[in-house]
Design an enzyme around this catalytic site. Structure first.
Site, PDB file in Angstrom:
ATOM      1  N   LYS A  80       0.867  -1.175   0.000  1.00 41.95           N
ATOM      2  CA  LYS A  80       0.000   0.000   0.000  1.00 41.95           C
ATOM      3  C   LYS A  80       0.896   1.214   0.000  1.00 41.95           C
ATOM      4  CE  LYS A  80      -4.066   1.895   0.426  1.00 41.95           C
ATOM      5  NZ  LYS A  80      -3.770   2.506  -0.885  1.00 41.95           N
ATOM      6  N   GLN A 114       7.329   3.841   3.816  1.00 39.15           N
ATOM      7  CA  GLN A 114       5.926   3.427   3.875  1.00 39.15           C
ATOM      8  C   GLN A 114       5.740   2.152   4.700  1.00 39.15           C
ATOM      9  OE1 GLN A 114       3.827   5.461   1.528  1.00 39.15           O
ATOM     10  NE2 GLN A 114       2.238   4.804   2.943  1.00 39.15           N
ATOM     11  N   LYS A 143       5.521   3.330   8.337  1.00 42.68           N
ATOM     12  CA  LYS A 143       4.335   4.178   8.505  1.00 42.68           C
ATOM     13  C   LYS A 143       3.081   3.310   8.539  1.00 42.68           C
ATOM     14  CE  LYS A 143       4.258   7.588   5.775  1.00 42.68           C
ATOM     15  NZ  LYS A 143       4.122   8.598   4.728  1.00 42.68           N
ATOM     16  N   LYS A 167       5.295   1.796  -3.193  1.00 41.07           N
ATOM     17  CA  LYS A 167       5.205   3.168  -3.719  1.00 41.07           C
ATOM     18  C   LYS A 167       5.426   3.108  -5.222  1.00 41.07           C
ATOM     19  CE  LYS A 167       4.709   7.488  -2.409  1.00 41.07           C
ATOM     20  NZ  LYS A 167       3.877   8.040  -1.337  1.00 41.07           N
ATOM     21  N   GLY A 193      -2.959   8.170  -4.113  1.00 44.39           N
ATOM     22  CA  GLY A 193      -2.362   9.398  -4.652  1.00 44.39           C
ATOM     23  C   GLY A 193      -1.114   9.804  -3.896  1.00 44.39           C
ATOM     24  N   ASP A 194      -0.406  10.770  -4.450  1.00 46.23           N
ATOM     25  CA  ASP A 194       0.740  11.420  -3.794  1.00 46.23           C
ATOM     26  C   ASP A 194       0.932  12.721  -4.585  1.00 46.23           C
ATOM     27  OD1 ASP A 194       3.049  10.945  -1.751  1.00 46.23           O
ATOM     28  OD2 ASP A 194       4.108  11.606  -3.525  1.00 46.23           O
ATOM     29  N   THR A 235      -4.790  13.282   5.463  1.00 43.55           N
ATOM     30  CA  THR A 235      -3.377  13.467   5.824  1.00 43.55           C
ATOM     31  C   THR A 235      -3.198  14.762   6.623  1.00 43.55           C
ATOM     32  OG1 THR A 235      -2.800  12.289   3.812  1.00 43.55           O
ATOM     33  CG2 THR A 235      -1.019  13.416   4.948  1.00 43.55           C
ATOM     34  N   ASN A 257      -2.592  19.015  -1.415  1.00 49.78           N
ATOM     35  CA  ASN A 257      -3.575  18.298  -0.602  1.00 49.78           C
ATOM     36  C   ASN A 257      -3.237  18.311   0.884  1.00 49.78           C
ATOM     37  OD1 ASN A 257      -4.120  15.283   0.629  1.00 49.78           O
ATOM     38  ND2 ASN A 257      -5.877  16.110  -0.452  1.00 49.78           N
ATOM     39  N   SER A 291      -6.868   5.471   3.781  1.00 48.94           N
ATOM     40  CA  SER A 291      -6.907   4.619   2.593  1.00 48.94           C
ATOM     41  C   SER A 291      -7.228   3.180   2.996  1.00 48.94           C
ATOM     42  CB  SER A 291      -5.548   4.642   1.879  1.00 48.94           C
ATOM     43  OG  SER A 291      -5.473   5.725   0.993  1.00 48.94           O
TER      44      SER A 291
HETATM   45  P1  NDP Z   1       0.341  17.891  -3.984  1.00 43.57           P
HETATM   46  O1  NDP Z   1       0.825  17.579  -5.356  1.00 43.57           O
HETATM   47  O2  NDP Z   1      -1.107  18.039  -3.737  1.00 43.57           O
HETATM   48  O3  NDP Z   1       1.061  19.209  -3.433  1.00 43.57           O
HETATM   49  C1  NDP Z   1       2.443  19.298  -3.326  1.00 43.57           C
HETATM   50  C2  NDP Z   1       2.789  20.717  -2.914  1.00 43.57           C
HETATM   51  O4  NDP Z   1       4.187  20.801  -2.688  1.00 43.57           O
HETATM   52  C3  NDP Z   1       2.471  21.730  -3.997  1.00 43.57           C
HETATM   53  O5  NDP Z   1       2.191  22.964  -3.406  1.00 43.57           O
HETATM   54  C4  NDP Z   1       3.796  21.769  -4.786  1.00 43.57           C
HETATM   55  O6  NDP Z   1       3.979  22.978  -5.508  1.00 43.57           O
HETATM   56  C5  NDP Z   1       4.795  21.643  -3.672  1.00 43.57           C
HETATM   57  N1  NDP Z   1       6.014  20.997  -4.187  1.00 43.57           N
HETATM   58  C6  NDP Z   1       6.101  19.785  -4.763  1.00 43.57           C
HETATM   59  N2  NDP Z   1       7.374  19.535  -5.141  1.00 43.57           N
HETATM   60  C7  NDP Z   1       8.068  20.621  -4.769  1.00 43.57           C
HETATM   61  C8  NDP Z   1       9.431  20.970  -4.876  1.00 43.57           C
HETATM   62  N3  NDP Z   1      10.320  20.135  -5.442  1.00 43.57           N
HETATM   63  N4  NDP Z   1       9.815  22.179  -4.375  1.00 43.57           N
HETATM   64  C9  NDP Z   1       8.909  23.010  -3.799  1.00 43.57           C
HETATM   65  N5  NDP Z   1       7.604  22.733  -3.686  1.00 43.57           N
HETATM   66  C10 NDP Z   1       7.200  21.555  -4.156  1.00 43.57           C
HETATM   67  O7  NDP Z   1       0.969  16.746  -3.048  1.00 43.57           O
HETATM   68  P2  NDP Z   1       0.516  16.302  -1.592  1.00 43.57           P
HETATM   69  O8  NDP Z   1       0.060  17.469  -0.822  1.00 43.57           O
HETATM   70  O9  NDP Z   1      -0.350  15.120  -1.740  1.00 43.57           O
HETATM   71  O10 NDP Z   1       1.909  15.774  -1.015  1.00 43.57           O
HETATM   72  C11 NDP Z   1       2.815  16.621  -0.308  1.00 43.57           C
HETATM   73  C12 NDP Z   1       3.767  15.771   0.504  1.00 43.57           C
HETATM   74  O11 NDP Z   1       3.017  14.968   1.432  1.00 43.57           O
HETATM   75  C13 NDP Z   1       4.622  14.778  -0.287  1.00 43.57           C
HETATM   76  O12 NDP Z   1       5.871  14.621   0.362  1.00 43.57           O
HETATM   77  C14 NDP Z   1       3.841  13.484  -0.174  1.00 43.57           C
HETATM   78  O13 NDP Z   1       4.655  12.356  -0.355  1.00 43.57           O
HETATM   79  C15 NDP Z   1       3.351  13.598   1.255  1.00 43.57           C
HETATM   80  N6  NDP Z   1       2.195  12.766   1.592  1.00 43.57           N
HETATM   81  C16 NDP Z   1       1.003  12.912   0.943  1.00 43.57           C
HETATM   82  C17 NDP Z   1      -0.087  12.151   1.326  1.00 43.57           C
HETATM   83  C18 NDP Z   1      -1.422  12.345   0.710  1.00 43.57           C
HETATM   84  O14 NDP Z   1      -2.374  11.741   1.215  1.00 43.57           O
HETATM   85  N7  NDP Z   1      -1.588  13.164  -0.309  1.00 43.57           N
HETATM   86  C19 NDP Z   1       0.044  11.124   2.372  1.00 43.57           C
HETATM   87  C20 NDP Z   1       1.309  11.109   3.056  1.00 43.57           C
HETATM   88  C21 NDP Z   1       2.348  11.893   2.627  1.00 43.57           C
HETATM   89  P3  NDP Z   1       3.735  22.981  -7.113  1.00 43.57           P
HETATM   90  O15 NDP Z   1       2.260  22.808  -7.276  1.00 43.57           O
HETATM   91  O16 NDP Z   1       4.261  24.286  -7.547  1.00 43.57           O
HETATM   92  O17 NDP Z   1       4.531  21.811  -7.630  1.00 43.57           O
END
Ligand code: NDP
Length: 444
Positions: A90, A111, A114, A126, A165-166, A209, A240, A376
């Site tokens: 997962k 993961q 976690k 992943k 998603g991620d 999250t 997200n 999830s």
């Molecule tokens: P999203 O794609 O929804 O958002 C990511 C955010 O981070 C955006 O604002 C993006 O900006 C910014 N970002 C991404 N890459 C970079 C970078 N290299 N430098 C600066 N800003 C960056 O992703 P999520 O919110 O889903 O995920 C965010 C983090 O949380 C990740 O590390 C993910 O692995 C982790 N996560 C997510 C979960 C989930 O349920 N969604 C669960 C557990 C962990 P821009 O739009 O400009 O790229």
């Protein structure tokens, strides 16, 4: 050399050019030293750690797709099925140009622990691709997602591997992938989570999250005699995780003053307007500069910089290694009290060490952002029993899971003489369950 050092050295030698994977392995194995020392010869003979750091399976495939001008492109797709000792693999799918095998392995490795911490029966995996969704039309996104799934569908299933998603993969992308899976396989199965609510998605998965991050942070603060009420909070990211972390922090009475994307960041001293943020990021899918149109008193700055704003609580919610040692020093100099990771491995190893040295309350991602995968898993349960729980039911379970995680990691840290070190606590508590399952299942 100790068994742990031997394995760290082997990982670095056998997986060259994968610094994020090395970083993740080193962090976990360093924490496990006291556990391994209890029975080092047996673990060495069983190659327990070698089996832990080597994925059960790594799948790499070609993803051809056609843009709106009729031009064909080829990206690389990945699925790393890391460890299935306690349940089906997962873990999310990431679409970002920075994706490579090392990034997916670091995420898949994290993961495992976690998922174990959630207390639910899910193994670690992943996946993703170096496809860049930015600036692509809806049709191009659909073309990519369908082609990605036409290959991935050979390796996943409701009882074997259930992606979610991620970064770059939200409800829209999961919808396209689910549609393609259903068409190819001819079955309506709970093979992905984060689905739309009308076709098997769980209520509260979108929020999970970010909300979970605040539930565990609040529990930690409560156990230290305080709460989120009245705290000033700095958040990075505007995706997200960030959006729903901001929303829940505000519901708890905190004031969140920043958010960011990969182009720049917002400082809104009156508190981020989360409805505006949702409109820009979830509906219009635009850049953060748009925020000023709705909130002219806020400030927008290019590049990175949220960590220079004074705060009580810092929540990094964007991406890996976005919070460096210099940022950590700045946060501490400005009086930060607690840091909780919403993104995966957002703090560099040096930044984490500094926070711990300085006695800052620090919650590592594998504990603090586990709410997404936990929900999830609740979606998988609902799909299996073909039922649909209410928002309140899911949210209540999520809160219980996050509170339990806090107490488990706190307890594990105390048990191994590391009181207050939640990094060690999370790694140890996550590992013990996986280790017991692996030992019981023999050398496989
Ligand atoms: P999203 O794609 O929804 O958002 C990511 C955010 O981070 C955006 O604002 C993006 O900006 C910014 N970002 C991404 N890459 C970079 C970078 N290299 N430098 C600066 N800003 C960056 O992703 P999520 O919110 O889903 O995920 C965010 C983090 O949380 C990740 O590390 C993910 O692995 C982790 N996560 C997510 C979960 C989930 O349920 N969604 C669960 C557990 C962990 P821009 O739009 O400009 O790229």
């Amino acid at each position: 050399m100790s068994y742990v050092d031997d394995v760290i050295e082997e990982v670095i030698r056998e997986n060259p050019n994968e610094p994020e994977f090395h970083q993740a392995v080193r962090e976990v194995l360093d924490s496990l030293r006291p556990v391994i020392a209890e029975n080092e010869e047996k673990y060495r003979r069983d190659a327990l750690l070698e089996r832990l750091v080597n994925p059960e399976r790594q799948i790499k495939f070609r993803v051809p797709w056609i843009d709106d001008n009729g031009q064909a492109h080829v990206n690389t797709g990945y699925r790393v099925q890391f460890n299935s000792a306690i349940g089906p693999y997962k873990g999310g799918l990431r679409l970002h140009p920075s994706v490579n095998l090392g990034i997916i392995k670091f995420l898949g490795f994290e993961q495992i622990f976690k998922n174990s911490l959630t207390g639910l029966p899910i193994g670690g995996g992943k996946g993703g691709s170096d496809f860049d969704p930015k600036g692509k039309s809806d049709r191009e996104i659909m073309s990519f997602c369908q082609n990605f799934m036409s290959e991935l569908c050979k390796y996943i299933g409701a009882d074997t591997d259930v992606p979610a998603g991620d970064i770059g993969v939200g409800a829209r992308e999961i919808g396209y992938m689910f549609g393609e899976y259903k068409k190819i396989r001819g079955m309506f199965a709970g093979v992905l989570t984060g689905k739309g609510v009308p076709f098997g998605g769980s209520l509260a998965r979108t929020e999970a999250t970010g909300y979970g991050l605040l539930y565990i942070t609040e529990e930690m603060l409560k156990c230290h005699g305080t709460s989120m009420e009245g705290k000033t909070v700095v958040v990075s990211g505007a995706g997200n995780v960030a959006i729903y972390a901001i929303e829940k922090a505000q519901q708890m009475g905190a004031k969140v003053v920043t958010c960011s994307d990969s182009s720049g960041w917002i400082y809104d001293p009156n508190g981020i307007d989360v409805a505006v943020l949702k409109q820009i990021k979830e509906v219009e899918r635009k850049r953060l500069t748009e925020y000023l149109k709705y909130r002219p008193d806020a400030q927008y700055r290019e590049g990175r910089g949220v960590w220079q704003i004074p705060c009580d609580v810092a929540l990094p919610c964007a991406t890996q290694n976005e919070l460096t040692l210099d940022d950590a020093k700045q946060l501490v100099a400005n009086g930060v009290y607690a840091v909780a990771e919403g993104a995966n491995m957002p703090s560099t190893a040096q930044a984490v060490d500094y926070f711990l040295e300085q006695g800052i309350l620090f919650l590592p991602a594998k504990a603090s952002n586990a709410g997404g995968v936990a929900t999830s898993a609740l979606e998988m349960s609902q799909n299996s029993e073909r039922l649909h729980w209410t928002f309140e039911e899911v949210d209540h379970k999520l809160r219980e899971i996050m509170v339990d995680i806090y107490h488990n990691i706190d307890e594990a840290a105390k048990q191994y003489g590391k009181e207050g070190n939640y990094v060690d606590g999370a790694n140890i508590a996550g590992f013990l369950k996986v280790m017991n399952a692996m030992n019981a299942q023999g050398i496989v």
